[in-house]
Design an enzyme around this catalytic site. Sequence first.
Site, PDB file in Angstrom:
ATOM      1  N   GLY A   1     -20.505  16.559   0.386  1.00  0.00           N
ATOM      2  CA  GLY A   1     -19.511  15.477   0.375  1.00  0.00           C
ATOM      3  C   GLY A   1     -19.448  14.813  -0.987  1.00  0.00           C
ATOM      4  O   GLY A   1     -19.320  13.595  -1.082  1.00  0.00           O
TER       5      GLY A   1
ATOM      6  N   ARG B   1     -15.853  12.638  -3.365  1.00  0.00           N
ATOM      7  CA  ARG B   1     -15.306  11.263  -3.392  1.00  0.00           C
ATOM      8  C   ARG B   1     -16.370  10.286  -2.879  1.00  0.00           C
ATOM      9  O   ARG B   1     -17.423  10.707  -2.379  1.00  0.00           O
ATOM     10  CB  ARG B   1     -14.013  11.144  -2.584  1.00  0.00           C
ATOM     11  CG  ARG B   1     -14.143  11.513  -1.113  1.00  0.00           C
ATOM     12  CD  ARG B   1     -12.776  11.664  -0.461  1.00  0.00           C
ATOM     13  NE  ARG B   1     -12.893  12.235   0.876  1.00  0.00           N
ATOM     14  CZ  ARG B   1     -12.705  11.555   2.003  1.00  0.00           C
ATOM     15  NH1 ARG B   1     -12.397  10.278   1.956  1.00  0.00           N
ATOM     16  NH2 ARG B   1     -12.822  12.154   3.167  1.00  0.00           N
TER      17      ARG B   1
ATOM     18  N   VAL C   1     -20.572  21.344   6.474  1.00  0.00           N
ATOM     19  CA  VAL C   1     -22.036  21.288   6.455  1.00  0.00           C
ATOM     20  C   VAL C   1     -22.649  21.291   7.860  1.00  0.00           C
ATOM     21  O   VAL C   1     -23.862  21.376   8.008  1.00  0.00           O
ATOM     22  CB  VAL C   1     -22.561  20.056   5.671  1.00  0.00           C
ATOM     23  CG1 VAL C   1     -22.309  20.207   4.191  1.00  0.00           C
ATOM     24  CG2 VAL C   1     -21.985  18.763   6.217  1.00  0.00           C
TER      25      VAL C   1
ATOM     26  N   ASN D   1     -25.425  14.051   1.653  1.00  0.00           N
ATOM     27  CA  ASN D   1     -24.612  12.825   1.633  1.00  0.00           C
ATOM     28  C   ASN D   1     -23.447  12.861   2.608  1.00  0.00           C
ATOM     29  O   ASN D   1     -23.026  11.812   3.107  1.00  0.00           O
ATOM     30  CB  ASN D   1     -24.083  12.617   0.196  1.00  0.00           C
ATOM     31  CG  ASN D   1     -22.943  11.623   0.148  1.00  0.00           C
ATOM     32  OD1 ASN D   1     -23.155  10.414   0.223  1.00  0.00           O
ATOM     33  ND2 ASN D   1     -21.711  12.115   0.057  1.00  0.00           N
TER      34      ASN D   1
ATOM     35  N   SER E   1     -28.456   4.790   6.251  1.00  0.00           N
ATOM     36  CA  SER E   1     -27.571   3.615   6.379  1.00  0.00           C
ATOM     37  C   SER E   1     -28.386   2.423   6.867  1.00  0.00           C
ATOM     38  O   SER E   1     -29.481   2.593   7.413  1.00  0.00           O
ATOM     39  CB  SER E   1     -26.480   3.943   7.406  1.00  0.00           C
ATOM     40  OG  SER E   1     -25.739   2.793   7.741  1.00  0.00           O
TER      41      SER E   1
ATOM     42  N   TYR F   1     -22.253   6.895  15.574  1.00  0.00           N
ATOM     43  CA  TYR F   1     -22.619   6.807  14.153  1.00  0.00           C
ATOM     44  C   TYR F   1     -24.000   6.171  13.990  1.00  0.00           C
ATOM     45  O   TYR F   1     -24.870   6.697  13.282  1.00  0.00           O
ATOM     46  CB  TYR F   1     -21.580   5.986  13.389  1.00  0.00           C
ATOM     47  CG  TYR F   1     -21.908   5.824  11.913  1.00  0.00           C
ATOM     48  CD1 TYR F   1     -21.727   6.880  11.027  1.00  0.00           C
ATOM     49  CD2 TYR F   1     -22.418   4.626  11.409  1.00  0.00           C
ATOM     50  CE1 TYR F   1     -22.038   6.752   9.673  1.00  0.00           C
ATOM     51  CE2 TYR F   1     -22.723   4.481  10.063  1.00  0.00           C
ATOM     52  CZ  TYR F   1     -22.531   5.551   9.196  1.00  0.00           C
ATOM     53  OH  TYR F   1     -22.849   5.420   7.862  1.00  0.00           O
TER      54      TYR F   1
ATOM     55  N   LYS G   1     -27.412   7.953  12.436  1.00  0.00           N
ATOM     56  CA  LYS G   1     -28.101   7.523  11.219  1.00  0.00           C
ATOM     57  C   LYS G   1     -29.579   7.199  11.503  1.00  0.00           C
ATOM     58  O   LYS G   1     -30.428   7.366  10.627  1.00  0.00           O
ATOM     59  CB  LYS G   1     -27.369   6.321  10.600  1.00  0.00           C
ATOM     60  CG  LYS G   1     -26.044   6.710   9.953  1.00  0.00           C
ATOM     61  CD  LYS G   1     -26.270   7.637   8.758  1.00  0.00           C
ATOM     62  CE  LYS G   1     -25.008   8.180   8.154  1.00  0.00           C
ATOM     63  NZ  LYS G   1     -25.243   9.075   7.007  1.00  0.00           N
TER      64      LYS G   1
ATOM     65  N   ILE H   1     -20.287  -0.209   1.732  1.00  0.00           N
ATOM     66  CA  ILE H   1     -19.787   0.121   0.391  1.00  0.00           C
ATOM     67  C   ILE H   1     -18.290   0.376   0.538  1.00  0.00           C
ATOM     68  O   ILE H   1     -17.860   1.039   1.493  1.00  0.00           O
ATOM     69  CB  ILE H   1     -20.472   1.406  -0.157  1.00  0.00           C
ATOM     70  CG1 ILE H   1     -22.005   1.322  -0.082  1.00  0.00           C
ATOM     71  CG2 ILE H   1     -19.989   1.725  -1.574  1.00  0.00           C
ATOM     72  CD1 ILE H   1     -22.685   0.445  -1.074  1.00  0.00           C
TER      73      ILE H   1
HETATM   74  P1  NAP Z   1     -16.311   8.912   2.460  1.00  0.00           P
HETATM   75  O1  NAP Z   1     -15.724   8.252   1.279  1.00  0.00           O
HETATM   76  O2  NAP Z   1     -15.559   8.932   3.740  1.00  0.00           O
HETATM   77  O3  NAP Z   1     -16.708  10.414   2.045  1.00  0.00           O
HETATM   78  C1  NAP Z   1     -17.285  11.270   2.979  1.00  0.00           C
HETATM   79  C2  NAP Z   1     -17.566  12.590   2.320  1.00  0.00           C
HETATM   80  O4  NAP Z   1     -18.180  13.458   3.290  1.00  0.00           O
HETATM   81  C3  NAP Z   1     -16.294  13.293   1.841  1.00  0.00           C
HETATM   82  O5  NAP Z   1     -16.556  13.882   0.592  1.00  0.00           O
HETATM   83  C4  NAP Z   1     -16.057  14.362   2.903  1.00  0.00           C
HETATM   84  O6  NAP Z   1     -15.431  15.534   2.415  1.00  0.00           O
HETATM   85  C5  NAP Z   1     -17.493  14.694   3.282  1.00  0.00           C
HETATM   86  N1  NAP Z   1     -17.566  15.351   4.587  1.00  0.00           N
HETATM   87  C6  NAP Z   1     -17.246  14.840   5.800  1.00  0.00           C
HETATM   88  N2  NAP Z   1     -17.463  15.773   6.769  1.00  0.00           N
HETATM   89  C7  NAP Z   1     -17.935  16.877   6.135  1.00  0.00           C
HETATM   90  C8  NAP Z   1     -18.334  18.160   6.571  1.00  0.00           C
HETATM   91  N3  NAP Z   1     -18.326  18.496   7.870  1.00  0.00           N
HETATM   92  N4  NAP Z   1     -18.716  19.076   5.646  1.00  0.00           N
HETATM   93  C9  NAP Z   1     -18.742  18.761   4.332  1.00  0.00           C
HETATM   94  N5  NAP Z   1     -18.381  17.540   3.844  1.00  0.00           N
HETATM   95  C10 NAP Z   1     -17.986  16.626   4.747  1.00  0.00           C
HETATM   96  O7  NAP Z   1     -17.724   8.271   2.837  1.00  0.00           O
HETATM   97  P2  NAP Z   1     -18.816   7.505   1.948  1.00  0.00           P
HETATM   98  O8  NAP Z   1     -18.660   6.071   2.202  1.00  0.00           O
HETATM   99  O9  NAP Z   1     -18.802   8.007   0.558  1.00  0.00           O
HETATM  100  O10 NAP Z   1     -20.132   7.983   2.711  1.00  0.00           O
HETATM  101  C11 NAP Z   1     -21.070   8.885   2.162  1.00  0.00           C
HETATM  102  C12 NAP Z   1     -22.350   8.785   2.967  1.00  0.00           C
HETATM  103  O11 NAP Z   1     -22.857   7.446   2.896  1.00  0.00           O
HETATM  104  C13 NAP Z   1     -22.173   9.086   4.457  1.00  0.00           C
HETATM  105  O12 NAP Z   1     -23.296   9.793   4.933  1.00  0.00           O
HETATM  106  C14 NAP Z   1     -22.120   7.700   5.073  1.00  0.00           C
HETATM  107  O13 NAP Z   1     -22.515   7.706   6.422  1.00  0.00           O
HETATM  108  C15 NAP Z   1     -23.108   6.962   4.192  1.00  0.00           C
HETATM  109  N6  NAP Z   1     -22.939   5.519   4.218  1.00  0.00           N
HETATM  110  C16 NAP Z   1     -21.771   4.944   3.837  1.00  0.00           C
HETATM  111  C17 NAP Z   1     -21.648   3.561   3.881  1.00  0.00           C
HETATM  112  C18 NAP Z   1     -20.377   2.860   3.475  1.00  0.00           C
HETATM  113  O14 NAP Z   1     -20.267   1.655   3.750  1.00  0.00           O
HETATM  114  N7  NAP Z   1     -19.418   3.513   2.843  1.00  0.00           N
HETATM  115  C19 NAP Z   1     -22.721   2.762   4.317  1.00  0.00           C
HETATM  116  C20 NAP Z   1     -23.897   3.390   4.711  1.00  0.00           C
HETATM  117  C21 NAP Z   1     -24.003   4.764   4.647  1.00  0.00           C
HETATM  118  P3  NAP Z   1     -13.810  15.568   2.148  1.00  0.00           P
HETATM  119  O15 NAP Z   1     -13.610  14.770   0.913  1.00  0.00           O
HETATM  120  O16 NAP Z   1     -13.488  16.997   1.962  1.00  0.00           O
HETATM  121  O17 NAP Z   1     -13.160  14.989   3.352  1.00  0.00           O
END
Ligand code: NAP
Length: 264
Positions: A13, A16, A67, A93, A145, A159, A163, A192
């Site tokens: 992932g 982005r 993944v 990630n 998380s 979710y 986590k 975030i």
């Molecule tokens: P995001 O902007 O929605 O990006 C998610 C990424 O995961 C994208 O690159 C997406 O690929 C990829 N993805 C989703 N399903 C996938 C799959 N089956 N196979 C391969 N790639 C896949 O999310 P984010 O905020 O950056 O989150 C990244 C990580 O941080 C996640 O594990 C999330 O749970 C964790 N997190 C986020 C937050 C927050 O507030 N944002 C807080 C705590 C933890 P595509 O671009 O191709 O769709």
Amino acid sequence: MKRHNGKSALVTGGGRGIGEAIVLQLAHEGANVAINYLSEQEKDSAELVREKVEALGQRAITIQADVGKKQQVDEMIQQVQNEFGQIDILVNNAGIAPFEPFMKLTEETWDRTYDTNVKSIFLCSQAVAKGMIERKSGKIINIASTASLMVTSPVIPHYISSKAAAHQLTKALAIELGKHNINVNAVGPSTIDTDMCKDFLSDQAIYEQEVEANPMKRLGTAKQIADSVVFLASEEAMQINGHLLMVDGGLTVKAAQPEDHMEH
Ligand code: NAP
């Protein structure tokens, strides 16, 4: 001297959001990076990240793979190894957080969430660990998380529980792989501002509540998460194993305040 000179990393992932920031910080520290993504419509975004890595003077490739699917994971790992020779750093990630309330939650959403957030850690770590065990060296970092430790709001049980599972899986793999000089750790972000949270945070009142609830009175950034990953992947962190490094401004150590229970 850059901390990850000559190292190769795979960030799932990585096209982005938090993943992009991790890719760029690893490249900034001298690593060549494989950028995994899932959706065809996000290919351009992943390609843009590849160009940014190349502009930093490092090599990069993009790989489309789900993944949560073993065959696609195995082919992806093979492709990265063919390109870079080996994988020194794996960052699990990729994650999803479909906002479905419990009584409307479908089996399909439950399975997709667990496949992406938990099974992926099993599949990618197992496939990458083979080479790491042979070389007696490796770093695996899982993005957990605040939901790994507490029931975050809005309440999305699939979710939150996924986590928590990612956290326990981190600890189990740390014990299993530690004897091979492989460190397995996790980083726990609070909210975030990425695509994952943009609908939620576009409500100004919710945004302000998120800021107010955090002891630091601000949201964290993707770069702060990436900096922690870069540290855990470094030799400076060689004795850290099975740890969940919270990058949450102290949110998970704060006792609940009466105002935290106000309705959104
Ligand atoms: P995001 O902007 O929605 O990006 C998610 C990424 O995961 C994208 O690159 C997406 O690929 C990829 N993805 C989703 N399903 C996938 C799959 N089956 N196979 C391969 N790639 C896949 O999310 P984010 O905020 O950056 O989150 C990244 C990580 O941080 C996640 O594990 C999330 O749970 C964790 N997190 C986020 C937050 C927050 O507030 N944002 C807080 C705590 C933890 P595509 O671009 O191709 O769709």
